[in-house]
Design a protein around this motif. Structure first.
Motif, PDB file in Angstrom:
ATOM      1  N   ASP A  46      44.654  -3.282  22.070  1.00 36.89           N
ATOM      2  CA  ASP A  46      43.871  -4.463  22.485  1.00 36.89           C
ATOM      3  C   ASP A  46      42.688  -4.767  21.586  1.00 36.89           C
ATOM      4  O   ASP A  46      41.599  -5.104  22.063  1.00 36.89           O
ATOM      5  CB  ASP A  46      43.385  -4.314  23.938  1.00 36.89           C
ATOM      6  CG  ASP A  46      44.528  -4.485  24.910  1.00 36.89           C
ATOM      7  OD1 ASP A  46      45.477  -5.217  24.574  1.00 36.89           O
ATOM      8  OD2 ASP A  46      44.480  -3.850  25.986  1.00 36.89           O
ATOM      9  N   LEU A  47      42.878  -4.619  20.303  1.00 36.66           N
ATOM     10  CA  LEU A  47      41.810  -4.989  19.365  1.00 36.66           C
ATOM     11  C   LEU A  47      42.361  -6.009  18.386  1.00 36.66           C
ATOM     12  O   LEU A  47      43.405  -5.786  17.768  1.00 36.66           O
ATOM     13  CB  LEU A  47      41.316  -3.760  18.594  1.00 36.66           C
ATOM     14  CG  LEU A  47      40.511  -2.730  19.375  1.00 36.66           C
ATOM     15  CD1 LEU A  47      40.234  -1.514  18.517  1.00 36.66           C
ATOM     16  CD2 LEU A  47      39.200  -3.305  19.890  1.00 36.66           C
ATOM     17  N   LYS A  48      41.652  -7.118  18.286  1.00 39.06           N
ATOM     18  CA  LYS A  48      42.071  -8.167  17.349  1.00 39.06           C
ATOM     19  C   LYS A  48      40.865  -8.656  16.562  1.00 39.06           C
ATOM     20  O   LYS A  48      39.738  -8.620  17.058  1.00 39.06           O
ATOM     21  CB  LYS A  48      42.679  -9.345  18.112  1.00 39.06           C
ATOM     22  CG  LYS A  48      44.082  -9.093  18.602  1.00 39.06           C
ATOM     23  CD  LYS A  48      44.556 -10.264  19.443  1.00 39.06           C
ATOM     24  CE  LYS A  48      45.830  -9.883  20.174  1.00 39.06           C
ATOM     25  NZ  LYS A  48      46.174 -10.864  21.204  1.00 39.06           N
ATOM     26  N   ASN A  49      41.132  -9.134  15.364  1.00 40.40           N
ATOM     27  CA  ASN A  49      40.103  -9.747  14.506  1.00 40.40           C
ATOM     28  C   ASN A  49      38.917  -8.826  14.216  1.00 40.40           C
ATOM     29  O   ASN A  49      37.774  -9.279  14.136  1.00 40.40           O
ATOM     30  CB  ASN A  49      39.576 -11.053  15.131  1.00 40.40           C
ATOM     31  CG  ASN A  49      40.687 -12.031  15.429  1.00 40.40           C
ATOM     32  OD1 ASN A  49      41.635 -12.139  14.646  1.00 40.40           O
ATOM     33  ND2 ASN A  49      40.600 -12.709  16.551  1.00 40.40           N
ATOM     34  N   ILE A  50      39.184  -7.540  14.124  1.00 38.32           N
ATOM     35  CA  ILE A  50      38.065  -6.655  13.739  1.00 38.32           C
ATOM     36  C   ILE A  50      38.419  -5.898  12.450  1.00 38.32           C
ATOM     37  O   ILE A  50      37.703  -4.966  12.068  1.00 38.32           O
ATOM     38  CB  ILE A  50      37.696  -5.646  14.852  1.00 38.32           C
ATOM     39  CG1 ILE A  50      38.861  -4.718  15.160  1.00 38.32           C
ATOM     40  CG2 ILE A  50      37.197  -6.338  16.095  1.00 38.32           C
ATOM     41  CD1 ILE A  50      38.398  -3.429  15.785  1.00 38.32           C
ATOM     42  N   ASN A  51      39.496  -6.315  11.797  1.00 40.25           N
ATOM     43  CA  ASN A  51      39.980  -5.590  10.607  1.00 40.25           C
ATOM     44  C   ASN A  51      38.907  -5.350   9.553  1.00 40.25           C
ATOM     45  O   ASN A  51      38.880  -4.293   8.924  1.00 40.25           O
ATOM     46  CB  ASN A  51      41.141  -6.352   9.954  1.00 40.25           C
ATOM     47  CG  ASN A  51      42.374  -6.312  10.811  1.00 40.25           C
ATOM     48  OD1 ASN A  51      42.266  -6.331  12.034  1.00 40.25           O
ATOM     49  ND2 ASN A  51      43.543  -6.250  10.203  1.00 40.25           N
ATOM     50  N   ASN A  52      38.035  -6.336   9.366  1.00 41.42           N
ATOM     51  CA  ASN A  52      37.060  -6.216   8.273  1.00 41.42           C
ATOM     52  C   ASN A  52      35.714  -5.659   8.710  1.00 41.42           C
ATOM     53  O   ASN A  52      34.799  -5.541   7.912  1.00 41.42           O
ATOM     54  CB  ASN A  52      36.860  -7.582   7.600  1.00 41.42           C
ATOM     55  CG  ASN A  52      38.149  -8.013   6.918  1.00 41.42           C
ATOM     56  OD1 ASN A  52      38.861  -7.198   6.332  1.00 41.42           O
ATOM     57  ND2 ASN A  52      38.476  -9.288   7.034  1.00 41.42           N
ATOM     58  N   LYS A  53      35.624  -5.305   9.989  1.00 40.39           N
ATOM     59  CA  LYS A  53      34.353  -4.719  10.452  1.00 40.39           C
ATOM     60  C   LYS A  53      34.311  -3.237  10.078  1.00 40.39           C
ATOM     61  O   LYS A  53      35.355  -2.600   9.909  1.00 40.39           O
ATOM     62  CB  LYS A  53      34.224  -4.861  11.960  1.00 40.39           C
ATOM     63  CG  LYS A  53      33.907  -6.290  12.391  1.00 40.39           C
ATOM     64  CD  LYS A  53      33.564  -6.322  13.866  1.00 40.39           C
ATOM     65  CE  LYS A  53      33.429  -7.720  14.368  1.00 40.39           C
ATOM     66  NZ  LYS A  53      32.153  -8.286  14.343  1.00 40.39           N
ATOM     67  N   PHE A  54      33.107  -2.688  10.025  1.00 34.96           N
ATOM     68  CA  PHE A  54      32.935  -1.269   9.738  1.00 34.96           C
ATOM     69  C   PHE A  54      32.653  -0.519  11.045  1.00 34.96           C
ATOM     70  O   PHE A  54      32.186  -1.133  12.012  1.00 34.96           O
ATOM     71  CB  PHE A  54      31.803  -1.064   8.723  1.00 34.96           C
ATOM     72  CG  PHE A  54      32.252  -1.322   7.317  1.00 34.96           C
ATOM     73  CD1 PHE A  54      32.663  -0.279   6.494  1.00 34.96           C
ATOM     74  CD2 PHE A  54      32.312  -2.618   6.819  1.00 34.96           C
ATOM     75  CE1 PHE A  54      33.122  -0.515   5.211  1.00 34.96           C
ATOM     76  CE2 PHE A  54      32.751  -2.867   5.533  1.00 34.96           C
ATOM     77  CZ  PHE A  54      33.160  -1.817   4.717  1.00 34.96           C
ATOM     78  N   PRO A  55      32.925   0.793  11.090  1.00 36.74           N
ATOM     79  CA  PRO A  55      32.728   1.538  12.338  1.00 36.74           C
ATOM     80  C   PRO A  55      31.330   1.360  12.940  1.00 36.74           C
ATOM     81  O   PRO A  55      31.181   1.339  14.163  1.00 36.74           O
ATOM     82  CB  PRO A  55      32.963   2.992  11.916  1.00 36.74           C
ATOM     83  CG  PRO A  55      33.921   2.893  10.790  1.00 36.74           C
ATOM     84  CD  PRO A  55      33.548   1.637  10.057  1.00 36.74           C
ATOM     85  N   SER A  56      30.325   1.208  12.078  1.00 32.83           N
ATOM     86  CA  SER A  56      28.956   1.066  12.599  1.00 32.83           C
ATOM     87  C   SER A  56      28.744  -0.284  13.294  1.00 32.83           C
ATOM     88  O   SER A  56      27.731  -0.479  13.966  1.00 32.83           O
ATOM     89  CB  SER A  56      27.945   1.204  11.457  1.00 32.83           C
ATOM     90  OG  SER A  56      28.219   0.236  10.464  1.00 32.83           O
ATOM     91  N   GLU A  57      29.700  -1.199  13.133  1.00 32.48           N
ATOM     92  CA  GLU A  57      29.519  -2.546  13.701  1.00 32.48           C
ATOM     93  C   GLU A  57      30.263  -2.740  15.029  1.00 32.48           C
ATOM     94  O   GLU A  57      30.268  -3.843  15.559  1.00 32.48           O
ATOM     95  CB  GLU A  57      30.003  -3.599  12.698  1.00 32.48           C
ATOM     96  CG  GLU A  57      29.216  -3.596  11.391  1.00 32.48           C
ATOM     97  CD  GLU A  57      29.829  -4.478  10.313  1.00 32.48           C
ATOM     98  OE1 GLU A  57      29.076  -4.972   9.475  1.00 32.48           O
ATOM     99  OE2 GLU A  57      31.064  -4.647  10.303  1.00 32.48           O
ATOM    100  N   ILE A  58      30.921  -1.677  15.527  1.00 33.67           N
ATOM    101  CA  ILE A  58      31.681  -1.828  16.773  1.00 33.67           C
ATOM    102  C   ILE A  58      31.168  -0.853  17.836  1.00 33.67           C
ATOM    103  O   ILE A  58      30.492   0.120  17.514  1.00 33.67           O
ATOM    104  CB  ILE A  58      33.211  -1.653  16.549  1.00 33.67           C
ATOM    105  CG1 ILE A  58      33.519  -0.263  15.974  1.00 33.67           C
ATOM    106  CG2 ILE A  58      33.750  -2.753  15.641  1.00 33.67           C
ATOM    107  CD1 ILE A  58      35.012   0.033  15.859  1.00 33.67           C
ATOM    108  N   SER A  59      31.527  -1.121  19.089  1.00 30.71           N
ATOM    109  CA  SER A  59      31.022  -0.292  20.203  1.00 30.71           C
ATOM    110  C   SER A  59      31.752   1.048  20.282  1.00 30.71           C
ATOM    111  O   SER A  59      32.784   1.243  19.633  1.00 30.71           O
ATOM    112  CB  SER A  59      31.218  -1.048  21.511  1.00 30.71           C
ATOM    113  OG  SER A  59      32.599  -1.113  21.805  1.00 30.71           O
TER     114      SER A  59
END
Lengths: 254, 219
Positions: A126-139
C-alpha cells in the motif's frame, strides 16, 4: 520449514540461549515471544546467520546451515528476507533503490523489469508515489512497509521479522501484522516473527514459541495460549491491565 | 560497484575540493608573508620567499597537514556514515542478504581515495599561487624574484617524495576511519566517540608515517 535443534549461544560467559529446539512451519506465521532479554532476537539472528550458535543445528528444509557449502549458503541468502526492528533502510538510497537492492544483488534482470517488480511490491504494501523519497522523508510505519517490500521483492521462502510493530501506533501495528500474515499465506512461506506485543499474538500467532531466560518454556497457538496453565506464560500474557480485565470477565462468566 | 566508487569519489574527493582550495590558498599566502617579514638581513635575496613557500607547501603543508585536515573532514565522514549503518542495523541487513559488508562498504572508499593525490596536487598549486599573490601584491617581493625562488634548487624527487607519502596517507584516510566505524558498538553517542577516535588515530598514524617515510626517503 525451519527446524531448530538444541541451539545454544553464549556471549563471553553469559549463556543467552540454553538449548532451544522447535520447528517453524511453512505457510504459517510463527511467533517467538517472551520478555526483554529472554533471547528472542539472538535466536532470530542465529537463524538468519548473523550469529553462529555455539551448539546445535538450524535446518532449512532438513539441511543444516553448518553443513551447507558456499553455493547452498548463497541460495539460502537469496531465499531469505528480513524485516529489521528499525527498518534498516539504506539512508543513502531512495525508496526505489532500497527495494530494488536485493534484485540488483541476486538477479540478472534489466532495470525496467526490476522497476516493475519494485512497483508491484510497493503497491502490495500500500505505498504509491514514494519511489524518489529518501528514508528520512517518510514515517515510521511507511519505513516498516518499505522494509517489508524489500524483504519480499525477491520472492523469499523464509521471512524473518524482528519486532515489526515496535514504535508504531496500534492501528498501524495491526496493519503491519495483517500484512505479514497475508504475505505469508499468499506466498506459502515460512515466517518467523519476534515480538512481545500481545496484540500480534492474538492477531497472527498461528504458532507461538515462548522463551524465558534463554529456554523454551511453552509452544502452541494463539487459541491455546489463553488456556494454558503455564505460570510463566500466564504471567506474561496477563501482565497488562486490559488482558487481566478480559480474563476476569471470562472467569466470572464461567 | 562502479556506481559505488563514483559516489565515493563525489563524497570524499569532489566535495573536499572547496575546503582544500580555501585553506591552501590562504596558508600559502601566510607562509609567503611570514617568510618575508622574517627576512631582515639585506644580503638574503628576496627570492627566498618563493623558495621557502614552494618547499613548505610541497614537502609538508600539502601532503601532510592537508591530510590531517582531511582526517577531520573525510575521516569523520567515513566513520560516522559506517557507524550509523552499524547502529541502525543496515550492516546486518547487508549481511542477511549475503553481501560481504566490509568489502561493500570499504573497498569503494579505498578506490576513491586513490584519487586523493589529485587533491594534494591542487593544494600544492593553490598554495604556491596564494603565496605568489600575497608576496607580490602585498609588496613583499616582485614577481620575478618570487619566480626565481620557485625555480631555485628544485629537485623533482621532492615531488615524488610528496606524492609517495600522499598515496600512503590516502590508504590511511580510507582504512582507519572505516575500521573505527565498522567495528564500533553502541548507539548515537558511540558514533560520535568513534568519529573523534577516528580523527585522533588517523592523525597519529599519518604523523608517524610521515616521520618514517621522511627518514627513509630524504635522509
Amino acid at each position: 520449514m525451519i527446524k531448530v535443534t538444541e541451539i545454544k549461544k553464549s556471549f563471553g560467559g553469559d549463556e543467552v540461549l540454553k538449548g532451544i529446539s522447535t520447528t517453524f512451519e511453512k505457510g504459517k506465521t510463527n511467533l517467538v515471544i517472551g520478555r526483554s532479554g529472554s533471547g528472542k532476537t539472538v535466536m532470530l539472528k542465529c537463524m538468519v546467520g548473523l550469529f553462529k550458535p555455539n551448539f546445535g543445528e538450524i535446518l532449512f528444509k532438513d539441511k543444516a546451515i553448518s553443513k551447507m557449502d558456499s553455493e547452498a549458503h548463497r541460495v539460502l541468502r537469496e531465499e531469505t528476507g528480513m524485516l529489521f526492528q528499525g527498518g534498516a533502510l539504506f539512508d543513502s538510497m531512495n525508496i526505489e533503490e532500497n527495494v530494488m537492492f536485493p534484485l540488483r544483488m541476486f538477479s540478472n534482470k534489466e532495470k525496467p523489469e526490476m522497476l516493475l517488480r519494485v512497483n508491484e511490491v510497493l503497491e502490495r504494501v500500500d505505498l504509491k508515489n514514494i519511489n524518489n523519497k529518501f528514508p528520512s522523508e517518510i514515517s515510521g510505519g511507511m519505513k516498516k512497509r518499505v522494509s517489508i517490500a524489500r524483504a519480499i521483492v525477491n520472492n523469499p521462502k523464509y521471512l524473518f521479522c524482528d519486532e515489526p510493530n515496535s514504535g508504531l501506533d496500534p492501528k498501524t501495528a495491526t496493519l503491519i501484522d495483517q500484512l505479514i500474515q497475508e504475505i505469508t499465506r499468499e506466498n506459502n512461506i515460512t515466517t518467523v516473527v519476534v515480538t512481545h506485543d500481545m496484540n500480534s499474538v492474538m492477531e497472527i500467532g498461528e504458532k507461538i514459541v515462548f522463551l524465558k531466560d534463554g529456554k523454551l518454556v511453552w509452544q502452541g497457538s494463539n487459541l491455546e495460549i489463553f488456556k494454558t496453565d503455564n505460570k510463566d506464560v500466564t504471567d506474561f500474557v496477563y501482565s497488562s491491565d486490559l488482558f487481566k480485565k478480559i480474563r476476569n470477565i471470562q472467569l466470572n462468566e464461567h | 560497484m562502479k556506481e559505488l566508487v563514483l559516489k565515493e569519489i563525489d563524497d570524499l574527493i569532489i566535495k573536499s575540493l572547496g575546503i582544500v582550495a580555501f585553506i591552501s590558498f590562504f596558508v600559502g599566502g601566510v607562509i609567503s608573508i611570514q617568510t618575508a617579514l622574517n627576512l631582515e638581513n639585506p644580503l638574503i635575496p628576496k627570492s627566498l620567499i618563493g623558495f621557502a613557500t614552494r618547499q613548505s607547501i610541497i614537502l609538508e603543508f600539502a601532503p601532510t597537514f592537508m591530510s590531517i585536515i582531511m582526517a577531520g573532514k573525510v575521516g569523520s565522514f567515513i566513520t560516522s556514515s559506517i557507524g550509523s549503518m552499524r547502529v541502525t542495523e543496515q550492516i546486518d541487513a547487508l549481511e542477511v542478504m549475503g553481501i560481504n559488508s566490509l568489502n561493500y562498504l570499504v573497498f569503494p572508499k579505498l578506490i576513491a581515495m586513490f584519487f586523493y593525490p589529485f587533491i594534494i596536487a591542487i593544494a600544492m598549486f593553490l598554495g604556491i599561487f596564494g603565496g605568489f599573490l600575497a608576496g607580490v601584491y602585498g609588496g613583499f617581493t616582485t614577481a620575478t624574484d618570487f619566480t626565481i625562488g620557485l625555480q631555485d634548487s628544485f629537485y623533482p624527487f621532492h615531488l615524488a617524495y610528496a606524492f609517495i607519502k600522499t598515496f600512503l596517507f590516502a590508504i590511511i584516510l580510507a582504512t582507519v576511519p572505516s575500521w573505527q566505524g565498522y567495528y564500533m558498538r553502541g548507539g548515537a553517542l558511540e558514533v560520535g566517540k568513534a568519529s573523534t577516535n577516528s580523527f585522533v588515530w588517523t592523525s597519529i598514524i599519518i604523523i608517524l608515517t610521515n616521520y618514517i617515510v621522511t627518514q627513509l626517503l630524504l635522509s
